[in-house]
Design a protein around this motif. Structure first.
Motif, PDB file in Angstrom:
ATOM      1  N   VAL A 691      27.600  48.803  18.251  1.00 34.78           N
ATOM      2  CA  VAL A 691      26.627  48.145  19.118  1.00 34.78           C
ATOM      3  C   VAL A 691      25.430  49.053  19.354  1.00 34.78           C
ATOM      4  N   LYS A 692      24.312  48.399  19.621  1.00 32.33           N
ATOM      5  CA  LYS A 692      23.112  49.077  20.099  1.00 32.33           C
ATOM      6  C   LYS A 692      22.645  48.291  21.305  1.00 32.33           C
ATOM      7  N   VAL A 693      22.276  48.993  22.382  1.00 36.33           N
ATOM      8  CA  VAL A 693      21.919  48.297  23.613  1.00 36.33           C
ATOM      9  C   VAL A 693      20.523  48.699  24.073  1.00 36.33           C
ATOM     10  N   THR A 694      19.904  47.805  24.843  1.00 34.80           N
ATOM     11  CA  THR A 694      18.651  48.124  25.525  1.00 34.80           C
ATOM     12  C   THR A 694      18.867  47.911  27.017  1.00 34.80           C
ATOM     13  N   PHE A 695      17.922  48.407  27.822  1.00 36.07           N
ATOM     14  CA  PHE A 695      18.153  48.432  29.262  1.00 36.07           C
ATOM     15  C   PHE A 695      17.024  47.740  30.024  1.00 36.07           C
ATOM     16  N   VAL A 701      22.319  47.037  31.104  1.00 39.08           N
ATOM     17  CA  VAL A 701      22.166  46.553  29.727  1.00 39.08           C
ATOM     18  C   VAL A 701      21.680  45.111  29.759  1.00 39.08           C
ATOM     19  N   ASN A 702      20.521  44.854  29.092  1.00 35.04           N
ATOM     20  CA  ASN A 702      20.009  43.480  29.062  1.00 35.04           C
ATOM     21  C   ASN A 702      20.067  42.860  27.657  1.00 35.04           C
ATOM     22  N   ARG A 703      20.327  43.679  26.633  1.00 32.03           N
ATOM     23  CA  ARG A 703      20.514  43.156  25.277  1.00 32.03           C
ATOM     24  C   ARG A 703      21.600  43.977  24.572  1.00 32.03           C
ATOM     25  N   ILE A 704      22.468  43.264  23.854  1.00 33.32           N
ATOM     26  CA  ILE A 704      23.510  43.915  23.054  1.00 33.32           C
ATOM     27  C   ILE A 704      23.369  43.439  21.614  1.00 33.32           C
TER      28      ILE A 704
END
Length: 710
Positions: A691-695, A701-704
């Protein structure tokens, strides 16, 4: 795996493509170790010997400061010989040596070059086993070993001097067997010393230096060919049985009876003659004795290489005899006794007509007995026939190492252990014997003076002997009892193995200070650590000889990398113990699965945006042999747990990250947006998912982004 593929591709591109490319097009042509290197880089590029590769930005680069591997060095020697039409090989050479190359994990692109090296005696099957590391990556080559490869390659064009004496300031660091070939390259002005007159044999060789060697070798071969009436010396194969040898000390003459014609030919061989068995095991010229069936590669009367073959059909039954080995205990006209490695004493009767040899020469039982009573150390291989009697006994004198007990009246006395037994060898000192004390050259009289009460029991020695069992090299060391490997530890005492393998025990002083990996520890902490790792120990003593300080360090250190420079690295483990570990010029570095040089390792570490985890392997002196580092990531990894409100993943460095998830989180699978966030959670739970996540602005975390391999 990625590193291995890139290395193979770079090697093929750099060394095998026969294209004409001007080095002036290299974007990094000014990034060279010295200005004069550009001329040679231009030369090898124009010849198609080294044409560089392309970097990630699409620029053509030469990478002059990068190291050369053994496979690449062998490929370059092969390419130079090919370009100069000095190469003589056959179509079946690769197939003949294929199993040896497979066993050594040689990459297939290097098969033509390495098989030629094996066939011509440039390398042996034993040599090529160091070409590739256990992890499958190619090993970097040293100046000495590259010198030997090119020296042997050119020795078919210009003869090497077996009696050569080098003039380099550090010539003592060069192996005796390498001297003739390094001397040849020095005489041809192909590979010379630095501005201080040193050869630096153990230094790794870079691509700029390799360009010099390749260019000069190419020009020198063409120059020599013009001077010779014969373009390339022919290589003759001679197979037969050794029927006579003079057993010389520095070289020897052998007489060989041809297996087909019976014609007897004589040849001179010495330490520079490559010798291997048919299975590829490395041997020396001293191993060749009467009765051996051998194949010689001979060029202009000079033996280029020797293969010791399996015996002929008439002797195959004899080869099936049972063979035992050990150190000779006693020998009489009827029986022989010897001690095996297991500590057993074996006793066997002789058959009616046994074959007995000493260092390859046929002798009598009495000859061997005379040496035995003089306290010589003799190793024997005893062949038993079907009746369990001794049908052959092969004896040889052995180098000895152990405690030095005396040097007196032209003899050296060594106490050694074998199979849980302690014996003392008495060895005569040859007139030309080299003697060293703590690596400094010394006289025999100085060695005799060592035996004071202070030195008694603390001297370790390694004695090299010749075929007459005379000492030709004696290396004496003061054994260091303050450093070693931990054997055991208790509340009252500690047992360590010293630098030369001797186990000693010490008592702790009252209130002794103990540390483990740089942090305060109890003996129980150290004892527990010993169960999972080898431990190095450094001790300090009081006047009574009791231990006041014991610093324990695991031979494998793991934790967060906190500092890295040319002298040390600093690692902090999971217990917050800070380990300051020394590095040296021989330390190997890996960063994010790529082998790099020290300067690049430091640069990458300093530029890291996330935590860097390192594993360091230490030698017995506590110096780092190899360090492998992985840069972590705050936003990428493998999921260990996930729910609708929280995600936990482990990054590539093994660091765990835990984050809250926004209720309105959006999910993606292999780049495609998913309709439901819950679907991303389910995909992230599957094996092999990364996984790669954004914040969001509040750190949730708002996107996975989930990636699943097909």
């Amino acid at each position: 795996m990625k590193r291995f593929t890139a290395l193979s591709l770079a090697a093929v591109m750099t060394l095998s493509m026969a294209v004409n490319a001007s080095a002036a097009t290299f974007s990094d042509i000014n990034n060279v170790p010295w200005e004069g290197a550009k001329e040679y880089i231009n030369s090898v590029a124009d010849l198609g010997l080294m044409v560089g590769d392309t970097d990630s930005a699409g620029n053509k680069v030469f990478r002059a400061k990068d190291r050369i591997t053994y496979c690449e060095a062998m490929q370059l020697a092969y390419s130079v010989l090919t370009k100069t039409s000095a190469l003589k090989t056959t179509a079946d050479t690769q197939e003949k040596w294929k199993s040896a190359m497979q066993e050594a994990n040689i990459p297939t692109w290097a098969y033509p070059a390495v098989s030629y090296g094996l066939e011509s005696g440039i390398v042996s099957a034993n040599d090529i086993k160091i070409f590739i590391k256990s992890d499958g990556t190619s090993r970097d080559a040293t100046r000495e070993n590259v010198g030997v490869i090119f020296g042997k390659a050119l020795s078919h064009i210009s003869a090497a001097n077996a009696s050569a004496v080098l003039s380099f300031g550090d010539k003592a660091e060069i192996s005796a067997t390498s001297v003739p070939y390094i001397d040849l390259l020095a005489r041809l002005n192909i590979l010379v010393g630095d501005e201080n007159g040193n050869f630096n044999p153990k230094n790794y060789i870079n691509r700029a230096e390799m360009a010099v060697i390749a260019s000069k070798s190419y020009n020198k071969i063409n120059e020599i060919k013009k001077e010779q009436t014969t373009v390339t010396p022919s290589v003759e194969r001679v197979s037969g049985t050794v029927i006579l040898t003079d057993n010389g000390t520095s070289e020897k003459t052998i007489a060989v009876s041809d297996k087909d014609s019976g014609k007897v030919s004589t040849f001179t061989i010495n330490a520079s003659t490559p010798v291997i068995t048919i299975e590829g095991a490395a041997k020396t010229y001293e191993d060749i004795s009467v009765g051996d069936v051998i194949t010689l590669a001979v060029s202009n009367g000079i033996v280029a290489s020797i293969v010791i073959n399996e015996d002929d059909e008439s002797n195959k039954e004899e080869q099936k005899e049972r063979v035992l080995e050990g150190y000779l205990n006693n020998i009489t006209t009827k029986v022989v006794t010897f001690d095996t490695e297991d500590g057993d004493q074996e006793r066997y009767e002789f058959s009616s007509n046994p074959r007995i040899t000493l260092n390859g020469s046929i002798v009598t039982k009495d000859d061997i007995y005379d040496y035995l009573v003089d306290r010589n150390m003799i190793y024997v291989e005893v062949g038993l026939d079907s009746a369990g009697q001794v049908s052959s006994l092969s004896a040889r004198f052995c180098d000895v190492e152990g405690e030095l007990t005396n040097v007196k009246d032209g003899y050296v006395y060594v106490k050694y252990e074998y199979a849980e037994k302690t014996k003392t060898a008495k060895i005569e000192i040859a007139s030309s014997c080299e003697i060293y004390i703590d690596s400094e050259k010394a006289s025999e009289s100085k060695a005799e003076k060592l035996f004071t009460n202070e030195d008694e029991g603390s001297l370790y020695v390694q004695v090299e002997v010749n075929n007459f069992n005379k000492a030709i090299k004696i290396e004496i060391f003061h054994d260091n009892y303050s450093n070693g490997e931990l054997v055991s530890i208790s509340s009252s005492s500690i047992e360590i193995k010293s630098s030369f393998g001797r186990v000693v025990e010490y008592d702790f002083a009252d209130d002794a200070e103990l540390t483990l990996n740089g942090g305060e520890a109890s003996y129980r902490d150290i004892k527990t650590a010993l169960k999972s790792s080898d431990i190095l120990i450094t001790l300090e003593f009081d006047k009574e000889g009791n231990v006041t300080k014991a610093a324990a360090q695991a031979k494998t250190a793991k934790g967060e990398l906190k500092a890295a420079d040319e002298k040390r690295i600093v690692i902090v483990d999971e217990n917050d113990a800070r380990m300051v570990l020394p590095v040296d010029r021989n330390t190997e570095y890996e960063y994010n699965n790529e082998d790099v040089v020290s300067s690049k390792f430091q640069k990458l570490y300093k530029a890291a945006e996330s935590k860097v985890v390192a594993v360091a392997e230490l030698d017995e002196n506590g110096t780092v042999i190899r360090v492998e580092a992985q840069e972590g990531s705050d936003s990428e990894g493998v999921v260990t747990s996930i729910s609708s409100s929280e995600i936990v993943f482990e990054d590539v460095a093994g660091i765990e990250h835990k984050y809250k998830i926004e209720p309105a989180m959006v999910g993606y699978l292999n780049g495609e947006k998913l309709g439901k966030a819950s679907a991303a959670i389910e995909y992230a739970r599957q094996d092999g998912a990364t996984v790669k996540v954004t914040f969001s602005s509040r750190g949730y975390v708002n996107r996975i982004y989930v990636t699943l391999e097909d």
